[in-house]
Design an enzyme around this catalytic site. Structure first.
Site, mmCIF file in Angstrom:
data_model
loop_
_atom_site.group_PDB
_atom_site.id
_atom_site.type_symbol
_atom_site.label_atom_id
_atom_site.label_comp_id
_atom_site.label_asym_id
_atom_site.label_seq_id
_atom_site.Cartn_x
_atom_site.Cartn_y
_atom_site.Cartn_z
ATOM 1 N N GLU A 43 -3.339 10.813 3.357
ATOM 2 C CA GLU A 43 -4.287 10.564 4.440
ATOM 3 C C GLU A 43 -4.361 11.876 5.191
ATOM 4 O O GLU A 43 -3.334 12.364 5.685
ATOM 5 C CB GLU A 43 -3.799 9.444 5.350
ATOM 6 N N ASP A 96 0.248 4.992 0.643
ATOM 7 C CA ASP A 96 -0.673 6.056 1.057
ATOM 8 C C ASP A 96 -0.128 7.389 0.597
ATOM 9 O O ASP A 96 0.738 7.971 1.248
ATOM 10 C CB ASP A 96 -0.842 6.049 2.579
ATOM 11 N N GLU A 106 0.841 -1.202 0.000
ATOM 12 C CA GLU A 106 0.000 0.000 0.000
ATOM 13 C C GLU A 106 0.873 1.247 0.000
ATOM 14 O O GLU A 106 1.787 1.355 0.807
ATOM 15 C CB GLU A 106 -0.864 -0.049 1.277
ATOM 16 N N HIS A 149 3.824 1.399 2.691
ATOM 17 C CA HIS A 149 3.815 0.164 3.504
ATOM 18 C C HIS A 149 4.127 -0.999 2.549
ATOM 19 O O HIS A 149 3.450 -1.150 1.525
ATOM 20 C CB HIS A 149 2.426 -0.147 4.066
#
Ligand SMILES: *[C@@H]1O[C@H](CO)[C@@H](O)[C@H](O)[C@H]1NC(C)=O
Length: 449
Positions: free
Chosen positions: A230, A227, A225, A241
């Site tokens: 956020e 991101d 993932e 991640h």
């Protein structure tokens, strides 16, 4: 005459016929070197977890509130064979609307049959495939309006290594596929996914004690993932991640890394390596009336730099710029003792940050930035979502986390109160919250802003 017994055998989840599935269109731009961009007409699809699941020829629920029907769903395969996923009324039921190059996700939507909380949608390449991106040596840009997101809310834009077809070709039971938003996974290996690999996650299902719509099953859905975004009005972070498995991986037991004493024993790096300007020493950057004024839309540029400057090179750096009011604003420079004064994510920055804050360095162990680059080569899917946090009230993004022991290095992440973010309160007080993402652009470095 020979008696024939007709046995109706159904293989896998079907699709409902009560509401046709019509994907809201969302255009975006593909840019090329030099900065010329062409418009691509795309669309978005709602994740299958939000959809009504019921029997094919009636309205009896397979899943109601936060529980599975024990009659229809005694085991994973029977359940999948008994149930259909229904089409979505995007605006009426889910508060999702698009216009041109802009997509708006509403928070609490009161429909005629239910109250919907938040949503998660994916960018499609065609009706039955997600748009697949390889971000290496590329730049991804979008504009976001966070002015209507209070503490405890998270308007997120990110990439995950889902199957391009939502698992439809890899798993016989996963027939609805990307057209119905199946196949979600992320680096937390979520257990709240109702169908994983086409099988209902009914085994060991535990209804949540603080979420009327959710629960957790035996299996989790893991994948790498990135991101990119956020955020709410008061806090923002970008965080890679890495998972050690390629693509979507159904975990169980230890491989999920669930238990607090074996968080790092699973296949994914759940902590990630975040760049959060507040946490990294600059508290006057992101917020209402600050250097970036979150009362207004802001354009967010993220650059995925490779070591040798080619699309096939190893990923080595993730850079960030902002554009607001016609001005390009560079990312903040880290001001934390023990971390070099840098303004981007590199392996070295991650190692120094983990050390300075006394955090476990699972990011490096699971493969670091070059590991993320491998997931990009495999292909990743764009996700837009709006959510509140039933586990830890989003304190990890916008407040102090962990709160114990008090004053832990790196725990101060944003200005929100440690008492904020309780989902009950957030859903009640900020029901009309929303996030708008617009003007998505993708292309070579320095081509999109
Ligand atoms: C925060 O970052 C911005 C942008 O880099 C910079 O202009 C400002 O001086 C920084 N503030 C502090 C307190 O470091």
């Amino acid at each position: 005459m020979i008696g024939i017994v007709l046995i109706q055998t159904v293989f896998g989840i079907g699709v409902g016929t009560q509401q046709s599935e019509s994907h809201p269109s969302l255009s975006w731009q593909q840019c090329s070197k030099g900065g010329s961009c062409t418009s691509v007409s795309g669309s978005i699809v709602l994740d299958s977890n939000w959809r009504w699941t019921h029997i094919p020829d009636g309205t009896t629920n397979c899943y109601d509130g936060n529980e599975w029907s024990s009659d229809l769903c005694p085991d994973p395969t029977t359940c999948s064979n008994n149930c259909v996923l229904e089409g979505a009324d995007y605006s009426g039921t889910y508060g999702i609307s698009t216009s041109g190059s802009s997509a708006k996700l509403g928070f609490v939507t009161k429909g005629s049959y239910s109250t919907n909380i938040g949503s998660r949608v994916y960018l499609l390449g065609d009706e039955s495939h997600y748009k697949i991106f390889d971000l290496k040596n590329k730049e991804f840009t979008f504009t976001v309006d966070d002015s209507n997101l209070e503490c405890g809310l998270n308007g997120a834009l990110y990439f995950v290594a889902m199957d391009e077809d939502g698992g439809a070709s890899r798993f016989t039971l996963a027939k609805p596929g990307a057209k119905y938003g199946t196949g979600y996974c992320d680096a937390q290996c979520p257990h709240d996914i109702k169908f994983i690999n086409g099988e209902a996650n009914v085994q060991d299902w535990k209804p949540s004690d603080n979420d009327d719509n959710a629960g957790t099953g035996h299996y989790g859905a893991c994948c790498t993932e990135m991101d990119i975004w956020e955020a709410n009005k008061y806090a923002t972070a970008y965080t890679p991640h890495i998972c050690t498995e390629n693509g979507e991986y159904r975990c169980e037991g230890k491989s999920c890394g669930d238990s607090s004493d074996d968080r790092y024993g699973g296949v994914c790096d759940k902590d990630g390596c975040d760049f959060n300007s507040w946490r990294l020493g600059n508290q006057s950057f992101w917020g209402p009336g600050l250097i970036i004024d979150t009362g207004k839309p802001v354009t967010v540029v993220t650059q995925f730099v490779t070591k040798d400057g080619t699309d096939s090179g190893a990923l080595s750096e993730i850079r960030r710029k902002y554009v607001q009011g016609g001005k390009t604003i560079e990312n903040t420079v880290v001001k934390i003792s023990g971390i070099d004064e840098v303004d981007s994510i590199t392996d070295e920055f991650c190692n120094q940050q983990k050390q300075a804050f006394g955090d476990t360095n699972d990011f490096e162990k699971k493969g670091g930035l070059s590991g993320l680059g491998k997931a990009f080569d495999y292909g990743v899917v764009l996700v837009l979502s709006l959510w509140d946090d039933h586990d830890v009230n989003m304190l990890w993004l916008d407040s102090v986390y962990p709160t114990n022991p008090a004053g832990k290095a790196g725990a101060d992440r944003g200005p929100c109160a440690t008492s904020s973010g309780d989902p009950k309160e957030v859903e009640d007080k900020y029901a009309s919250a929303s996030v708008t993402f617009s003007d998505i652009k993708f292309g070579p470095i320095d081509s999109t802003y």
